[in-house]
Design a protein around this motif. Structure first.
Motif, PDB file in Angstrom:
ATOM      1  N   GLY A 260      38.317  25.986  53.751  1.00 17.05           N
ATOM      2  CA  GLY A 260      38.438  26.976  52.679  1.00 17.05           C
ATOM      3  C   GLY A 260      37.151  27.695  52.331  1.00 17.05           C
ATOM      4  N   VAL A 261      36.071  27.500  53.107  1.00 17.65           N
ATOM      5  CA  VAL A 261      34.842  28.247  52.838  1.00 17.65           C
ATOM      6  C   VAL A 261      35.108  29.734  53.049  1.00 17.65           C
ATOM      7  CG1 VAL A 261      33.281  26.350  53.408  1.00 17.65           C
ATOM      8  CG2 VAL A 261      34.007  27.947  55.205  1.00 17.65           C
ATOM      9  N   ASP A 262      34.335  30.557  52.350  1.00 18.68           N
ATOM     10  CA  ASP A 262      34.549  32.000  52.424  1.00 18.68           C
ATOM     11  C   ASP A 262      33.954  32.610  53.690  1.00 18.68           C
ATOM     12  OD1 ASP A 262      35.718  32.524  49.633  1.00 18.68           O
ATOM     13  OD2 ASP A 262      33.882  31.409  49.184  1.00 18.68           O
ATOM     14  N   TYR A 263      32.793  32.101  54.077  1.00 19.81           N
ATOM     15  CA  TYR A 263      32.096  32.634  55.246  1.00 19.81           C
ATOM     16  C   TYR A 263      31.573  31.495  56.112  1.00 19.81           C
ATOM     17  CZ  TYR A 263      31.994  37.278  53.106  1.00 19.81           C
ATOM     18  OH  TYR A 263      32.353  38.477  52.545  1.00 19.81           O
ATOM     19  N   ILE A 264      31.521  31.763  57.409  1.00 19.24           N
ATOM     20  CA  ILE A 264      30.807  30.901  58.347  1.00 19.24           C
ATOM     21  C   ILE A 264      29.766  31.778  59.022  1.00 19.24           C
ATOM     22  CG2 ILE A 264      30.935  29.520  60.445  1.00 19.24           C
ATOM     23  CD1 ILE A 264      33.870  28.920  59.738  1.00 19.24           C
ATOM     24  N   SER A 265      28.494  31.421  58.880  1.00 20.08           N
ATOM     25  CA  SER A 265      27.443  32.201  59.528  1.00 20.08           C
ATOM     26  C   SER A 265      26.931  31.461  60.748  1.00 20.08           C
ATOM     27  CB  SER A 265      26.289  32.481  58.560  1.00 20.08           C
ATOM     28  OG  SER A 265      25.715  31.282  58.087  1.00 20.08           O
ATOM     29  N   SER A 266      26.648  32.234  61.791  1.00 15.25           N
ATOM     30  CA  SER A 266      26.172  31.633  63.035  1.00 15.25           C
ATOM     31  C   SER A 266      25.135  32.531  63.695  1.00 15.25           C
ATOM     32  CB  SER A 266      27.338  31.407  64.004  1.00 15.25           C
ATOM     33  OG  SER A 266      26.865  30.923  65.244  1.00 15.25           O
ATOM     34  N   GLY A 267      23.953  31.977  63.905  1.00 15.20           N
ATOM     35  CA  GLY A 267      22.928  32.709  64.635  1.00 15.20           C
ATOM     36  C   GLY A 267      23.274  32.896  66.093  1.00 15.20           C
ATOM     37  N   ALA A 268      24.179  32.038  66.603  1.00 11.00           N
ATOM     38  CA  ALA A 268      24.554  32.117  68.022  1.00 11.00           C
ATOM     39  C   ALA A 268      25.162  33.465  68.383  1.00 11.00           C
ATOM     40  CB  ALA A 268      25.532  30.998  68.366  1.00 11.00           C
ATOM     41  N   LEU A 269      25.748  34.145  67.417  1.00  7.05           N
ATOM     42  CA  LEU A 269      26.382  35.436  67.703  1.00  7.05           C
ATOM     43  C   LEU A 269      25.394  36.437  68.270  1.00  7.05           C
ATOM     44  CD1 LEU A 269      28.578  35.934  64.497  1.00  7.05           C
ATOM     45  CD2 LEU A 269      29.214  34.845  66.660  1.00  7.05           C
ATOM     46  N   THR A 270      24.124  36.297  67.916  1.00  7.79           N
ATOM     47  CA  THR A 270      23.125  37.242  68.396  1.00  7.79           C
ATOM     48  C   THR A 270      22.007  36.596  69.215  1.00  7.79           C
ATOM     49  OG1 THR A 270      22.045  37.084  66.217  1.00  7.79           O
ATOM     50  CG2 THR A 270      23.494  38.960  66.584  1.00  7.79           C
ATOM     51  N   HIS A 271      21.782  35.283  69.049  1.00  8.28           N
ATOM     52  CA  HIS A 271      20.651  34.714  69.796  1.00  8.28           C
ATOM     53  C   HIS A 271      21.061  33.919  71.037  1.00  8.28           C
ATOM     54  CE1 HIS A 271      21.192  30.547  68.557  1.00  8.28           C
ATOM     55  NE2 HIS A 271      20.945  30.796  67.277  1.00  8.28           N
ATOM     56  N   SER A 272      22.354  33.657  71.225  1.00  9.69           N
ATOM     57  CA  SER A 272      22.761  32.808  72.345  1.00  9.69           C
ATOM     58  C   SER A 272      23.873  33.421  73.180  1.00  9.69           C
ATOM     59  CB  SER A 272      23.206  31.438  71.823  1.00  9.69           C
ATOM     60  OG  SER A 272      22.131  30.758  71.212  1.00  9.69           O
ATOM     61  N   VAL A 273      24.000  34.733  73.165  1.00  6.42           N
ATOM     62  CA  VAL A 273      25.091  35.366  73.908  1.00  6.42           C
ATOM     63  C   VAL A 273      24.697  35.591  75.361  1.00  6.42           C
ATOM     64  CG1 VAL A 273      25.971  36.540  71.869  1.00  6.42           C
ATOM     65  CG2 VAL A 273      24.306  37.696  73.326  1.00  6.42           C
ATOM     66  N   SER A 274      25.719  35.672  76.212  1.00  4.50           N
ATOM     67  CA  SER A 274      25.533  36.078  77.601  1.00  4.50           C
ATOM     68  C   SER A 274      25.882  37.552  77.719  1.00  4.50           C
ATOM     69  CB  SER A 274      26.436  35.267  78.533  1.00  4.50           C
ATOM     70  OG  SER A 274      26.097  33.894  78.479  1.00  4.50           O
ATOM     71  N   THR A 275      25.106  38.274  78.484  1.00  5.38           N
ATOM     72  CA  THR A 275      25.400  39.686  78.719  1.00  5.38           C
ATOM     73  C   THR A 275      26.729  39.820  79.425  1.00  5.38           C
ATOM     74  OG1 THR A 275      23.049  40.275  78.844  1.00  5.38           O
ATOM     75  CG2 THR A 275      24.602  41.756  79.917  1.00  5.38           C
ATOM     76  N   LEU A 276      27.589  40.691  78.907  1.00  5.83           N
ATOM     77  CA  LEU A 276      28.876  40.925  79.562  1.00  5.83           C
ATOM     78  C   LEU A 276      28.636  41.718  80.841  1.00  5.83           C
ATOM     79  CD1 LEU A 276      31.833  40.214  78.684  1.00  5.83           C
ATOM     80  CD2 LEU A 276      32.090  42.649  78.209  1.00  5.83           C
ATOM     81  N   ASP A 277      29.324  41.318  81.893  1.00  3.96           N
ATOM     82  CA  ASP A 277      29.101  41.910  83.210  1.00  3.96           C
ATOM     83  C   ASP A 277      29.783  43.276  83.294  1.00  3.96           C
ATOM     84  OD1 ASP A 277      28.400  42.352  85.820  1.00  3.96           O
ATOM     85  OD2 ASP A 277      29.646  40.763  86.674  1.00  3.96           O
ATOM     86  N   LEU A 278      28.981  44.312  83.252  1.00  2.00           N
ATOM     87  CA  LEU A 278      29.440  45.684  83.432  1.00  2.00           C
ATOM     88  C   LEU A 278      28.726  46.268  84.634  1.00  2.00           C
ATOM     89  CD1 LEU A 278      29.127  46.929  79.715  1.00  2.00           C
ATOM     90  CD2 LEU A 278      31.114  45.868  80.792  1.00  2.00           C
ATOM     91  N   GLY A 279      29.364  47.185  85.318  1.00  2.00           N
ATOM     92  CA  GLY A 279      28.736  47.786  86.487  1.00  2.00           C
ATOM     93  C   GLY A 279      28.926  49.284  86.535  1.00  2.00           C
ATOM     94  N   LEU A 280      28.017  49.967  87.241  1.00  2.00           N
ATOM     95  CA  LEU A 280      28.119  51.423  87.425  1.00  2.00           C
ATOM     96  C   LEU A 280      28.152  51.700  88.913  1.00  2.00           C
ATOM     97  CD1 LEU A 280      27.310  54.170  85.379  1.00  2.00           C
ATOM     98  CD2 LEU A 280      25.795  54.295  87.341  1.00  2.00           C
ATOM     99  N   ASP A 281      29.220  52.329  89.365  1.00  2.00           N
ATOM    100  CA  ASP A 281      29.402  52.587  90.789  1.00  2.00           C
ATOM    101  C   ASP A 281      29.702  54.047  91.043  1.00  2.00           C
ATOM    102  OD1 ASP A 281      29.224  49.795  91.693  1.00  2.00           O
ATOM    103  OD2 ASP A 281      31.121  49.542  90.610  1.00  2.00           O
ATOM    104  N   PHE A 282      29.098  54.591  92.097  1.00  2.00           N
ATOM    105  CA  PHE A 282      29.362  55.965  92.513  1.00  2.00           C
ATOM    106  C   PHE A 282      30.670  55.986  93.303  1.00  2.00           C
ATOM    107  CE2 PHE A 282      25.656  56.987  90.664  1.00  2.00           C
ATOM    108  CZ  PHE A 282      24.853  57.971  91.203  1.00  2.00           C
TER     109      PHE A 282
END
Length: 282
Positions: A260-282
């Motif tokens: 029932g807490v109002d908020y859950i804060s997590s530093g992991a959202l910004t300090h422990s993420v993996s870059t999503l694999d995107l690509g640019l192709d001709f």
């Protein structure tokens, strides 16, 4: 989550700095050497794994900053869910311009899509509750604004952006000021009525002291186990906003939200993420 874009003028210095860093003192040496003048192509920015996209606004700015003549066709906007193979954007025009902007555009889009994707995973664990997921100030230096925007794209909420946004009293403030009571008395005597006040507690005894003294709007429940969080919610009975923080990993979010807490804060959202694999192709 669909949100109005930030004004380009706010993001301009960030994108310009990244392009200057990548282009160096002489520009794209490889492209200048091997791509014949006048060569034109259409490139596709595509998803290679599922997630939530963020950073499309910045990618667009990077391409146009290198060459305003590039024609951009956007198929996905920030906050859209994506699957492997989805085309996020098509870029048409001089091949040299596309290649010179490619890495900066992908670096931002991949990183920010990673933040949005992790946030969306956390938010999914709160379904059926009123608990909101929020980020922290544990951001990449220089990228706080866009990383926090990516949290919004993932369905989360933003905590303060800087030390000047609100009063957040942490354990070290309490220790240096001589305790919870002196801290709250100082706040009541000096803080503007326009400023929100949050105070961190580690125990239920400290929470009881805050409830008795008054002067806070939000209590940060730091590193409490789930039964203690549940008891804190019962003690507070809606009188203050409660934020659970500390060791908030994905696998724990559902049980914490159920307290029932109002908020859950997590530093992991910004300090422990993996870059999503995107690509640019001709």
């Amino acid at each position: 989550m669909s949100l109005p874009p930030l004004p380009d003028m706010i993001l301009d210095p960030l994108v310009r700095s990244a392009l200057m860093e990548d282009l160096g003192t002489y520009g794209d040496l490889t492209t200048r050497t091997v791509i014949p003048e006048g060569t034109r192509y259409t490139a596709r920015l595509c998803a290679r794994e599922p997630g939530v996209v963020s950073g499309m606004q910045i990618a667009r700015m990077a391409f146009h900053m290198v060459d305003p003549s590039l024609v951009l066709t956007q198929h996905k906007v920030d906050g859209d869910p994506i699957t492997p193979g989805d085309v996020l954007m098509e870029i048409s025009g001089p091949a040299a311009s596309i290649l010179s902007a490619e890495r900066v555009a992908l670096n931002f889009a991949g990183r920010l899509s990673g933040v949005a994707t992790m946030t969306a995973a956390f938010v999914a664990e709160t379904r059926g509750t009123d608990t909101r997921i929020t980020c922290t100030r544990k951001t990449t230096p220089g990228l706080r604004l866009v990383e926090k925007q990516a949290v919004l794209h993932g369905g989360g909420f933003n905590h303060r952006f800087s030390l000047s946004d609100a009063i957040l009293v942490k354990d070290n403030h309490i220790a240096a000021a001589g305790g919870i009571r002196p801290v709250l008395q100082a706040i009541k005597g000096q803080a503007s009525h326009m400023v929100r006040v949050e105070i961190e507690v580690d125990t239920l005894d400290q929470l009881a002291e805050v409830l008795g003294e008054g002067g806070a709007d939000v209590v940060l429940l730091d590193n409490m186990d789930t039964p203690t969080l549940r008891e804190a919610v019962a003690m507070t009975a809606g009188r203050l906003v409660l934020e659970a923080s500390g060791n908030m990993k994905l696998e724990r979010i559902a049980e914490v939200a159920a307290t029932g807490v109002d908020y859950i804060s997590s530093g992991a959202l910004t300090h422990s993420v993996s870059t999503l694999d995107l690509g640019l192709d001709f």
